[in-house]
Design a protein around this motif. Structure first.
Motif, PDB file in Angstrom:
ATOM      1  N   LYS A 236       2.484   5.335   4.375  1.00 31.91           N
ATOM      2  CA  LYS A 236       1.511   4.479   5.076  1.00 31.91           C
ATOM      3  C   LYS A 236       0.122   4.610   4.450  1.00 31.91           C
ATOM      4  O   LYS A 236      -0.608   3.630   4.299  1.00 31.91           O
ATOM      5  N   THR A 237      -0.242   5.838   4.091  1.00 28.10           N
ATOM      6  CA  THR A 237      -1.556   6.073   3.467  1.00 28.10           C
ATOM      7  C   THR A 237      -1.656   5.347   2.135  1.00 28.10           C
ATOM      8  O   THR A 237      -2.668   4.694   1.828  1.00 28.10           O
ATOM      9  N   LEU A 238      -0.615   5.443   1.332  1.00 32.56           N
ATOM     10  CA  LEU A 238      -0.616   4.758   0.044  1.00 32.56           C
ATOM     11  C   LEU A 238      -0.682   3.241   0.220  1.00 32.56           C
ATOM     12  O   LEU A 238      -1.385   2.544  -0.525  1.00 32.56           O
ATOM     13  N   ASN A 239       0.057   2.760   1.212  1.00 34.08           N
ATOM     14  CA  ASN A 239       0.025   1.322   1.479  1.00 34.08           C
ATOM     15  C   ASN A 239      -1.367   0.870   1.907  1.00 34.08           C
ATOM     16  O   ASN A 239      -1.866  -0.180   1.484  1.00 34.08           O
ATOM     17  N   SER A 240      -2.014   1.682   2.735  1.00 32.26           N
ATOM     18  CA  SER A 240      -3.375   1.358   3.185  1.00 32.26           C
ATOM     19  C   SER A 240      -4.346   1.358   2.009  1.00 32.26           C
ATOM     20  O   SER A 240      -5.222   0.493   1.908  1.00 32.26           O
ATOM     21  N   MET A 241      -4.205   2.330   1.108  1.00 31.36           N
ATOM     22  CA  MET A 241      -5.057   2.374  -0.079  1.00 31.36           C
ATOM     23  C   MET A 241      -4.830   1.150  -0.965  1.00 31.36           C
ATOM     24  O   MET A 241      -5.783   0.601  -1.535  1.00 31.36           O
ATOM     25  N   THR A 242      -3.566   0.723  -1.069  1.00 38.36           N
ATOM     26  CA  THR A 242      -3.260  -0.472  -1.868  1.00 38.36           C
ATOM     27  C   THR A 242      -3.928  -1.705  -1.281  1.00 38.36           C
ATOM     28  O   THR A 242      -4.535  -2.517  -1.999  1.00 38.36           O
ATOM     29  N   VAL A 243      -3.827  -1.853   0.064  1.00 33.14           N
ATOM     30  CA  VAL A 243      -4.477  -2.989   0.735  1.00 33.14           C
ATOM     31  C   VAL A 243      -5.981  -2.936   0.521  1.00 33.14           C
ATOM     32  O   VAL A 243      -6.633  -3.954   0.269  1.00 33.14           O
ATOM     33  N   GLY A 244      -6.558  -1.720   0.609  1.00 31.79           N
ATOM     34  CA  GLY A 244      -8.008  -1.567   0.429  1.00 31.79           C
ATOM     35  C   GLY A 244      -8.465  -1.974  -0.954  1.00 31.79           C
ATOM     36  O   GLY A 244      -9.466  -2.686  -1.111  1.00 31.79           O
ATOM     37  N   THR A 245      -7.743  -1.541  -1.978  1.00 34.40           N
ATOM     38  CA  THR A 245      -8.140  -1.901  -3.343  1.00 34.40           C
ATOM     39  C   THR A 245      -7.954  -3.394  -3.597  1.00 34.40           C
ATOM     40  O   THR A 245      -8.748  -4.009  -4.332  1.00 34.40           O
ATOM     41  N   GLN A 246      -6.917  -3.983  -2.989  1.00 34.66           N
ATOM     42  CA  GLN A 246      -6.739  -5.439  -3.113  1.00 34.66           C
ATOM     43  C   GLN A 246      -7.908  -6.175  -2.489  1.00 34.66           C
ATOM     44  O   GLN A 246      -8.391  -7.179  -3.035  1.00 34.66           O
ATOM     45  N   ARG A 247      -8.365  -5.641  -1.355  1.00 32.61           N
ATOM     46  CA  ARG A 247      -9.521  -6.256  -0.677  1.00 32.61           C
ATOM     47  C   ARG A 247     -10.771  -6.153  -1.545  1.00 32.61           C
ATOM     48  O   ARG A 247     -11.524  -7.119  -1.685  1.00 32.61           O
ATOM     49  N   ILE A 248     -10.972  -4.993  -2.153  1.00 31.34           N
ATOM     50  CA  ILE A 248     -12.139  -4.823  -3.022  1.00 31.34           C
ATOM     51  C   ILE A 248     -12.053  -5.767  -4.215  1.00 31.34           C
ATOM     52  O   ILE A 248     -13.058  -6.366  -4.628  1.00 31.34           O
ATOM     53  N   ARG A 249     -10.860  -5.935  -4.752  1.00 33.81           N
ATOM     54  CA  ARG A 249     -10.689  -6.845  -5.889  1.00 33.81           C
ATOM     55  C   ARG A 249     -10.993  -8.283  -5.492  1.00 33.81           C
ATOM     56  O   ARG A 249     -11.563  -9.054  -6.270  1.00 33.81           O
ATOM     57  N   GLN A 250     -10.638  -8.663  -4.247  1.00 37.78           N
ATOM     58  CA  GLN A 250     -10.971 -10.008  -3.759  1.00 37.78           C
ATOM     59  C   GLN A 250     -12.479 -10.182  -3.635  1.00 37.78           C
ATOM     60  O   GLN A 250     -13.036 -11.229  -3.986  1.00 37.78           O
TER      61      GLN A 250
END
Length: 426
Positions: A236-250
Motif C-alpha cells: 500500500k505504501t509503495l502504491n501511495s508513493m507511485t500515485v504521489g509521483t504521478q501527481r507530481i509529474r502531472q
C-alpha cells in the motif's frame, strides 16, 4: 445783420464739426472691423455700422427696420432677444459668443450688449473666428497629446507586465525542469523497488514455511517489527508513493504547459491543455470553489499559446476574486448554501470559431462597471490588489492579436460570464 451773419457763421462751423466727427467715427468703424448694431427691446434693427462690414449676416438694407426673428434663424433670435431683455432689465453689459453661417462658412462672434436708455441696446460684435480656430487646434493638439501620453503609459505598463509574465514563464519552466528530474528518478525506481520487496517477502515466507525462522532471536525480531503488518502495509505504501509521483509529474507537465507564455509564435495547440494547466496553477485558490469543465470536441487552435494562457489566468483570477468578494458579504449559512462555482465551457461555433465561456457565481457587476472593465487601469479592487490591466490586456490579446471577440455579461449578486471567441485558423 452783423449778429445774423455771426449766427450763420457759427452754425456753419458747428455743421462742419459734426460732419468731421461723422467722418472720423465712420473711419473708426471701418478701422476696427467690428459690427455695431442698435436694436430696440423687441429686437428690431435701428442702426447698423459699418454698412460694408464683410461679417454682416445680410446687407444692412435687408436688416434695418426688421426684427431679429425676420432676419436670423429662429432659435438664435430667441436666445439673442433674451440677452437684450436681460441687459435692459439689469442695466449691465452682457457678453456672449455665438456663430452664424456667412458666405458658406461658419463665423464666430464675441458680442457685448449694453443698454442705451430704457428701450434700446447697442451691440458691438467682433469676428473671433481665427481665435476659435486656433483654440480648436490647441484643444485638438492637447487631446492628441493626452491620448499619446495614455498610449505611451499603457504601452510601458504592458511591456513591464509582459516582461514579468515572460520572467514568470522562464521561472516556472526552470522550476518544472528541476522538479522533473528527481521526480522521474524516484518514479522510475518505484517499480523495481516494488519487485525487490515482493521477492524479499516471498523469501521471508519460505523461511517461515520451512521453520527456519523458529529460532528465538529471529522470532523475537519478527514480533518486534510486526512482520505481518509490514507484509500487508508495504504494498500500500509503495502504491501511495507511485500515485504521489504521478501527481507530481502531472503538476510538472501543467507547469511546463503554462510556461508557454514566453513563446512568440503561432502554433496549433490543444486549448484544453492550456485551460487545465491554468486551473492547476490556481489550484491553491480553488480549494473552496467547485470547478466544472464542460469541454466540447475541439480541433487544434492556431494561436499564441502563451498569450492565451495569460488570458485564461486573468479571467479565472477575476472570477475567483469575485467569488471571494461575494463571500465577504455573506453569512456563514449563505456561503454553505451557495458554494462558489466556476464553469468552463468550450464549443465549436459555425465550424470556424472556438467559443470559450468562463462563468462564475461571484459578486457580479453593474452596467457602469461592465462598460469600463476593458479600459486600461480601471479596477474595482483595493490599492495593491489589482493594476486594472488584466482585462484590458486580455481584450487586446483576443481582439487584436487573434482577431477574436471578448465579451462580458454580468448581473450584480448573480455572477459574470466572459465569452471568448477565436477563429480556428488565423
Amino acid at each position: 445783420m452783423t449778429s445774423e451773419a455771426g449766427d450763420i457763421n457759427k452754425y456753419q462751423k458747428t455743421e462742419e464739426s459734426l460732419q468731421d466727427s461723422q467722418i472720423e467715427l465712420l473711419a473708426l468703424f471701418n478701422a476696427i472691423h467690428d459690427v455695431i448694431l442698435v436694436l430696440n427691446a423687441e429686437g428690431r434693427y435701428l442702426k447698423i455700422a459699418p454698412s460694408s462690414a464683410p461679417s454682416l449676416y445680410k446687407p444692412p438694407a435687408e436688416m434695418v427696420g426688421k426684427t431679429m426673428h425676420e432676419v436670423l434663424p429662429h432659435a438664435f433670435a430667441d436666445n439673442f432677444l433674451n440677452c437684450i431683455q436681460q441687459t435692459l432689465g439689469t442695466k449691465k453689459t452682457v457678453k456672449i459668443e455665438y456663430s452664424l453661417p456667412i458666405s458658406d462658412q461658419v463665423v464666430w462672434f464675441e458680442a457685448s450688449i449694453a443698454a442705451m436708455g430704457e428701450d434700446k441696446v447697442v451691440v458691438v460684435a467682433r469676428d473671433i473666428s481665427d481665435r476659435k480656430r486656433l483654440e480648436d487646434q490647441l484643444r485638438q493638439q492637447a487631446q492628441d497629446l493626452e491620448q499619446t501620453l495614455q498610449e505611451l503609459k499603457l504601452t510601458q505598463t504592458q511591456m513591464i507586465h509582459s516582461e514579468k509574465m515572460s520572467s514568470l514563464g522562464q521561472l516556472v519552466a526552470g522550476v518544472a525542469h528541476e522538479i522533473n528530474n528527481p521526480v522521474n528518478f524516484i518514479h522510475g525506481n518505484l517499480n523495481p523497488l516494488q519487485e525487490y520487496i515482493q521477492d524479499l517477502l516471498r523469501l521471508t515466507e519460505l523461511y517461515q514455511k520451512y521453520g527456519l525462522s523458529n529460532q528465538p532471536e529471529i522470532q523475537e525480531l519478527i514480533e518486534e517489527i510486526d512482520l505481518e503488518y509490514i507484509k500487508e502495509d508495504l504494498p500500500k505504501t509503495l502504491n501511495s508513493m507511485t500515485v504521489g509521483t504521478q501527481r507530481i509529474r502531472q503538476i510538472v507537465l501543467s507547469l511546463r504547459t503554462f510556461s508557454r507564455i514566453d513563446e512568440a509564435e503561432f502554433k496549433e495547440v490543444d486549448i484544453h491543455e492550456g485551460i487545465n494547466s491554468t486551473l492547476m496553477i490556481l489550484k491553491h485558490r480553488l480549494q473552496d470553489i467547485e470547478v466544472i469543465t464542460d469541454y466540447g470536441k475541439l480541433p487544434l487552435l492556431e494561436c499564441y499559446a502563451g498569450e492565451m494562457n495569460q488570458v485564461f489566468i486573468n479571467v479565472l483570477v477575476n472570477a475567483i476574486d469575485a467569488i471571494e468578494q461575494r463571500k465577504l458579504q455573506q453569512r456563514v449559512a449563505q456561503i454553505y448554501d451557495n458554494i462558489g462555482k466556476i464553469k468552463v465551457q468550450t464549443r465549436v461555433v459555425d465550424s470556424q470559431w472556438i467559443k470559450i465561456s468562463i462563468i462564475d457565481n461571484g459578486i457580479g457587476m453593474n452596467d457602469d462597471i461592465q462598460k469600463q472593465i476593458m479600459n486600461p487601469f480601471f479596477t474595482t479592487k483595493p490599492i495593491g490588489k489589482g493594476t486594472g490591466l488584466g482585462m484590458s490586456i486580455s481584450y487586446q490579446i483576443i481582439t487584436e492579436r487573434h482577431g477574436g471577440k471578448f465579451e462580458c455579461y454580468s448581473n450584480p449578486e448573480k455572477g459574470t460570464e466572459f465569452i471568448i471567441q477565436i477563429p480556428i485558423h488565423q
